[in-house]
Scaffold this motif. Structure first.
Motif, PDB file in Angstrom:
ATOM      1  N   ILE A   1      -4.650  -0.924 -14.555  1.00 33.32           N
ATOM      2  CA  ILE A   1      -5.079  -0.208 -13.353  1.00 33.32           C
ATOM      3  C   ILE A   1      -5.344   1.250 -13.707  1.00 33.32           C
ATOM      4  CG2 ILE A   1      -4.441   0.470 -11.012  1.00 33.32           C
ATOM      5  CD1 ILE A   1      -2.562  -1.947 -10.950  1.00 33.32           C
ATOM      6  N   SER A   2      -6.409   1.796 -13.202  1.00 31.87           N
ATOM      7  CA  SER A   2      -6.778   3.172 -13.531  1.00 31.87           C
ATOM      8  C   SER A   2      -5.758   4.168 -12.989  1.00 31.87           C
ATOM      9  CB  SER A   2      -8.161   3.502 -12.971  1.00 31.87           C
ATOM     10  OG  SER A   2      -8.121   3.621 -11.567  1.00 31.87           O
ATOM     11  N   ARG A   3      -5.701   5.296 -13.668  1.00 29.24           N
ATOM     12  CA  ARG A   3      -4.803   6.375 -13.264  1.00 29.24           C
ATOM     13  C   ARG A   3      -5.131   6.869 -11.850  1.00 29.24           C
ATOM     14  NH1 ARG A   3      -2.372   9.043 -17.465  1.00 29.24           N
ATOM     15  NH2 ARG A   3      -4.079   8.373 -18.823  1.00 29.24           N
ATOM     16  N   LEU A   4      -6.426   6.887 -11.523  1.00 24.97           N
ATOM     17  CA  LEU A   4      -6.886   7.346 -10.212  1.00 24.97           C
ATOM     18  C   LEU A   4      -6.325   6.465  -9.101  1.00 24.97           C
ATOM     19  CD1 LEU A   4      -8.871   9.609  -9.246  1.00 24.97           C
ATOM     20  CD2 LEU A   4     -10.614   7.818  -9.073  1.00 24.97           C
ATOM     21  N   ALA A   5      -6.417   5.143  -9.297  1.00 25.54           N
ATOM     22  CA  ALA A   5      -5.924   4.202  -8.289  1.00 25.54           C
ATOM     23  C   ALA A   5      -4.407   4.269  -8.165  1.00 25.54           C
ATOM     24  CB  ALA A   5      -6.357   2.782  -8.645  1.00 25.54           C
ATOM     25  N   LEU A   6      -3.727   4.465  -9.287  1.00 22.30           N
ATOM     26  CA  LEU A   6      -2.270   4.558  -9.260  1.00 22.30           C
ATOM     27  C   LEU A   6      -1.796   5.746  -8.432  1.00 22.30           C
ATOM     28  CD1 LEU A   6      -1.493   3.795 -13.022  1.00 22.30           C
ATOM     29  CD2 LEU A   6      -1.042   2.281 -11.085  1.00 22.30           C
ATOM     30  N   LEU A   7      -2.407   6.913  -8.672  1.00 24.32           N
ATOM     31  CA  LEU A   7      -1.978   8.091  -7.926  1.00 24.32           C
ATOM     32  C   LEU A   7      -2.369   8.001  -6.458  1.00 24.32           C
ATOM     33  CD1 LEU A   7      -0.538  10.718  -7.835  1.00 24.32           C
ATOM     34  CD2 LEU A   7      -2.575  11.882  -8.676  1.00 24.32           C
ATOM     35  N   LEU A   8      -3.486   7.347  -6.163  1.00 23.19           N
ATOM     36  CA  LEU A   8      -3.852   7.155  -4.756  1.00 23.19           C
ATOM     37  C   LEU A   8      -2.801   6.293  -4.063  1.00 23.19           C
ATOM     38  CD1 LEU A   8      -5.758   7.542  -2.399  1.00 23.19           C
ATOM     39  CD2 LEU A   8      -6.967   5.470  -3.122  1.00 23.19           C
ATOM     40  N   ALA A   9      -2.317   5.267  -4.751  1.00 22.86           N
ATOM     41  CA  ALA A   9      -1.277   4.409  -4.172  1.00 22.86           C
ATOM     42  C   ALA A   9      -0.029   5.233  -3.859  1.00 22.86           C
ATOM     43  CB  ALA A   9      -0.940   3.272  -5.128  1.00 22.86           C
ATOM     44  N   LEU A  10       0.347   6.110  -4.786  1.00 21.52           N
ATOM     45  CA  LEU A  10       1.540   6.933  -4.579  1.00 21.52           C
ATOM     46  C   LEU A  10       1.311   7.961  -3.467  1.00 21.52           C
ATOM     47  CD1 LEU A  10       2.682   7.702  -8.249  1.00 21.52           C
ATOM     48  CD2 LEU A  10       3.141   5.700  -6.846  1.00 21.52           C
ATOM     49  N   SER A  11       0.186   8.668  -3.537  1.00 24.93           N
ATOM     50  CA  SER A  11      -0.089   9.730  -2.574  1.00 24.93           C
ATOM     51  C   SER A  11      -0.330   9.171  -1.171  1.00 24.93           C
ATOM     52  CB  SER A  11      -1.303  10.548  -3.029  1.00 24.93           C
ATOM     53  OG  SER A  11      -1.526  11.637  -2.170  1.00 24.93           O
ATOM     54  N   GLY A  12      -1.138   8.116  -1.093  1.00 25.30           N
ATOM     55  CA  GLY A  12      -1.424   7.516   0.204  1.00 25.30           C
ATOM     56  C   GLY A  12      -0.187   6.913   0.841  1.00 25.30           C
ATOM     57  N   GLY A  13       0.603   6.213   0.034  1.00 29.05           N
ATOM     58  CA  GLY A  13       1.845   5.658   0.551  1.00 29.05           C
ATOM     59  C   GLY A  13       2.786   6.753   1.018  1.00 29.05           C
ATOM     60  N   GLY A  14       2.825   7.852   0.244  1.00 28.18           N
ATOM     61  CA  GLY A  14       3.661   8.986   0.618  1.00 28.18           C
ATOM     62  C   GLY A  14       3.209   9.620   1.921  1.00 28.18           C
ATOM     63  N   LYS A  15       1.903   9.738   2.113  1.00 25.30           N
ATOM     64  CA  LYS A  15       1.370  10.308   3.352  1.00 25.30           C
ATOM     65  C   LYS A  15       1.774   9.443   4.552  1.00 25.30           C
ATOM     66  CE  LYS A  15      -2.757  12.617   1.480  1.00 25.30           C
ATOM     67  NZ  LYS A  15      -2.728  13.914   2.179  1.00 25.30           N
ATOM     68  N   ALA A  16       1.686   8.119   4.376  1.00 24.85           N
ATOM     69  CA  ALA A  16       2.069   7.212   5.460  1.00 24.85           C
ATOM     70  C   ALA A  16       3.550   7.361   5.801  1.00 24.85           C
ATOM     71  CB  ALA A  16       1.746   5.769   5.066  1.00 24.85           C
ATOM     72  N   GLY A  17       4.377   7.424   4.770  1.00 28.31           N
ATOM     73  CA  GLY A  17       5.808   7.583   5.008  1.00 28.31           C
ATOM     74  C   GLY A  17       6.157   8.945   5.567  1.00 28.31           C
ATOM     75  N   ASN A  18       5.350   9.946   5.220  1.00 31.81           N
ATOM     76  CA  ASN A  18       5.653  11.321   5.602  1.00 31.81           C
ATOM     77  C   ASN A  18       5.551  11.558   7.114  1.00 31.81           C
ATOM     78  OD1 ASN A  18       6.509  13.812   4.629  1.00 31.81           O
ATOM     79  ND2 ASN A  18       4.451  14.640   4.512  1.00 31.81           N
ATOM     80  N   ILE A  19       4.665  10.824   7.782  1.00 36.30           N
ATOM     81  CA  ILE A  19       4.508  11.056   9.229  1.00 36.30           C
ATOM     82  C   ILE A  19       5.546  10.302  10.058  1.00 36.30           C
ATOM     83  CG2 ILE A  19       2.032  11.516   8.995  1.00 36.30           C
ATOM     84  CD1 ILE A  19       1.517   8.768  10.243  1.00 36.30           C
ATOM     85  N   ILE A  20       6.387   9.513   9.406  1.00 37.79           N
ATOM     86  CA  ILE A  20       7.480   8.839  10.129  1.00 37.79           C
ATOM     87  C   ILE A  20       8.828   9.205   9.510  1.00 37.79           C
ATOM     88  CG2 ILE A  20       6.081   6.917  10.947  1.00 37.79           C
ATOM     89  CD1 ILE A  20       7.188   5.238   8.633  1.00 37.79           C
ATOM     90  N   SER A  21       8.878  10.364   8.863  1.00 35.73           N
ATOM     91  CA  SER A  21      10.073  10.774   8.133  1.00 35.73           C
ATOM     92  C   SER A  21      10.798  11.920   8.830  1.00 35.73           C
ATOM     93  CB  SER A  21       9.670  11.247   6.731  1.00 35.73           C
ATOM     94  OG  SER A  21       8.988  12.495   6.837  1.00 35.73           O
ATOM     95  N   PRO A  22      12.059  12.155   8.486  1.00 33.26           N
ATOM     96  CA  PRO A  22      12.763  13.349   8.974  1.00 33.26           C
ATOM     97  C   PRO A  22      12.522  14.542   8.060  1.00 33.26           C
ATOM     98  CG  PRO A  22      14.299  11.942   7.819  1.00 33.26           C
ATOM     99  CD  PRO A  22      12.968  11.227   7.793  1.00 33.26           C
ATOM    100  N   ASN A  23      11.271  14.704   7.612  1.00 37.94           N
ATOM    101  CA  ASN A  23      10.900  15.783   6.718  1.00 37.94           C
ATOM    102  C   ASN A  23      10.445  17.017   7.503  1.00 37.94           C
ATOM    103  OD1 ASN A  23      11.487  14.855   4.135  1.00 37.94           O
ATOM    104  ND2 ASN A  23       9.578  13.712   3.960  1.00 37.94           N
ATOM    105  N   PRO A  24      10.286  18.161   6.849  1.00 39.28           N
ATOM    106  CA  PRO A  24       9.928  19.398   7.567  1.00 39.28           C
ATOM    107  C   PRO A  24       8.681  19.304   8.430  1.00 39.28           C
ATOM    108  CG  PRO A  24      10.657  19.938   5.357  1.00 39.28           C
ATOM    109  CD  PRO A  24      10.599  18.432   5.432  1.00 39.28           C
ATOM    110  N   ASN A  25       7.667  18.556   7.987  1.00 38.51           N
ATOM    111  CA  ASN A  25       6.433  18.460   8.768  1.00 38.51           C
ATOM    112  C   ASN A  25       6.669  17.757  10.106  1.00 38.51           C
ATOM    113  OD1 ASN A  25       6.529  16.568   6.271  1.00 38.51           O
ATOM    114  ND2 ASN A  25       5.563  15.309   7.855  1.00 38.51           N
TER     115      ASN A  25
END
Length: 433
Positions: free
Chosen positions: A137-161
């Motif tokens: 799997i390409s490096r680009l797709a791997l980081l998108l999986a991490l970043s996109g998944g993180g963005k999804a989790g971030n809007i339902i998290s008890p994080n500063p945002n």
């Protein structure tokens, strides 16, 4: 605060702060300097300028203390190895054939548990590199999986945002987390679909990179079990859901039990620490948590100064007039402001703080429900928040051994993920709520 400066002074101050951030000046000083110069240009005197900055910074203190409280939970999850255990378990359960889903879900769950999104990416990145090498799997797709998944989790998290979005519209943290759940699911789906489409695009992970990672394998043996690792985030979720459950099922005792995130997040962190038998490391975990939160708190204070500047002008009304003059409903000011402010600061948290401080009261005065405004603004802040002037861009790029040019190529795909969540949130909270 009543209007005491011109709208163009506020606008110049905001643009100056952004310009200085882009030039590499410390974001906190950039925001303060922009606020001061903007106030002077807008017609404020020395005393009024101090009042503007003081009022603005005081307005975000509720967010600041909750962010500091969240540091205990974040410190426990990161330093104990609990977050890494969760990531390993998710990837192992789903298997390498569903690698992109596993990586996205793992990062999303870690972020949703209260870990900062860049830290969540750093935790899962070694696993992603290993899986990517095996599966081609390409490096680009791997980081998108991490970043996109993180963005999804971030809007339902008890994080500063999320704390900033809740506090900016005088809502409970649990309400904002629940309201972001459906957009987050669509964000996760979009991440996996887009990552699958580009999995052969760009360079692949080399075997040498994976071999270098194996030197740290022995450290993983000291991580807690999965059962112990999930105690802290599960406790936080249960406590945060007490009030919403009471409202849904009309249980008066629970509905009237207002347990603020200020209490919930530290308590959850402490319970998780005890479950893992790590009570002797309380000093280390809390120090780590406060160290992680301090830069965010300082930026929030700087953002409060700019918010005070804009709040002392009629800039928000001017922006609404422009939006309406080109035929766009003022209802969409929430997502638009989130997108613009997060893009300007390259930060979801700072973007939400600026957007709520600048346009929050105006949006509410337009008759838009607070929860609708909060979710649309919050998801909007995830669209183009990973620009080069922010640390997220560089931290995540380095985690996958990517050059700046390679990392730049990912931004449009991340925008598609954030845009999907924003579109879904806008449809739900515009047409159905």
């Amino acid at each position: 605060m009543t209007e005491i400066i011109s709208w163009y002074g506020a606008l110049i101050g905001l643009f100056l702060a952004i310009f200085l951030i882009l030039k590499g000046i410390n974001p906190v000083y950039s925001l303060f300097f922009g606020a001061i110069i903007g106030a002077f240009i807008g017609g404020a005197n020395l005393i009024q300028t101090v009042s503007i900055l003081t009022s603005g910074t005081q307005s975000i203190m509720g967010t600041v203390i909750r962010v500091l409280a969240a540091g205990i939970l974040a410190g426990v999850m990161m330093e104990s190895g609990a977050a890494e255990t969760i990531a390993q378990a998710v990837v192992k359960k789903l298997g390498e054939k569903k690698a992109l889903l596993a990586l996205a879900l793992a990062t999303g769950l870690i972020t949703a548990s209260g870990v900062f999104i860049p830290v969540a990416v750093l935790i899962v990145a070694p696993i992603a590199l290993s899986v990517g090498n095996k599966m081609g799997i390409s490096r680009l797709a791997l980081l998108l999986a991490l970043s996109g998944g993180g963005k999804a989790g971030n809007i339902i998290s008890p994080n500063p945002n999320t704390i900033a979005a809740a506090n900016g519209f005088d809502l409970s943290l649990s309400d904002v987390m629940i309201a972001g759940f459906i957009p987050a699911i669509f964000g996760l789906i979009a991440t996996v679909v887009i990552a699958s489409l580009i999995k052969n695009k760009g360079d692949k992970v080399t075997t040498d990179e994976v071999l270098a990672l194996k030197k740290n394998d022995e450290e993983q043996n000291n991580n807690p079990s999965l059962g112990k690792s999930i105690v802290a985030p599960v406790t936080a979720i249960i406590l945060l859901m007490i009030n919403p459950i009471g409202n849904i099922f009309h249980i008066e005792v629970l509905a009237n039990l207002k347990i603020d995130a200020l209490y919930v997040l530290p308590v959850a962190g402490m319970i998780g620490m005890l479950a893992m038998g790590q009570h002797r490391k309380i000093a280390m975990y809390t120090k780590s948590g406060i160290d992680k939160m301090t830069p965010t708190v300082l930026i929030l204070v700087g953002a409060g100064a700019i918010a005070g500047l804009i709040g002392a002008s009629n800039l928000a009304n001017q922006v609404i007039s422009i939006i309406e003059s080109i035929g766009i409903s003022g209802y969409y000011l929430s997502p638009i402001s989130g997108i613009l402010m997060a893009a300007a600061t390259a930060s979801t948290s700072t973007g939400v703080i600026l957007a709520t401080g600048t346009f929050g009261s105006t949006i509410i005065d337009m008759g838009i429900p607070a929860i609708s405004a909060a979710v649309m603004m919050h998801t909007g802040a995830t669209v183009i928040d990973s620009l080069p002037q922010g640390n997220y861009f560089h931290v995540t790029g380095n985690s996958m051994n990517m050059s700046i040019k390679q990392r730049m190529r990912l931004i449009p795909y991340e925008a598609l993920v954030g845009g999907t969540m924003t579109l879904v949130a806008t449809i739900i909270y515009d047409f159905f709520i």
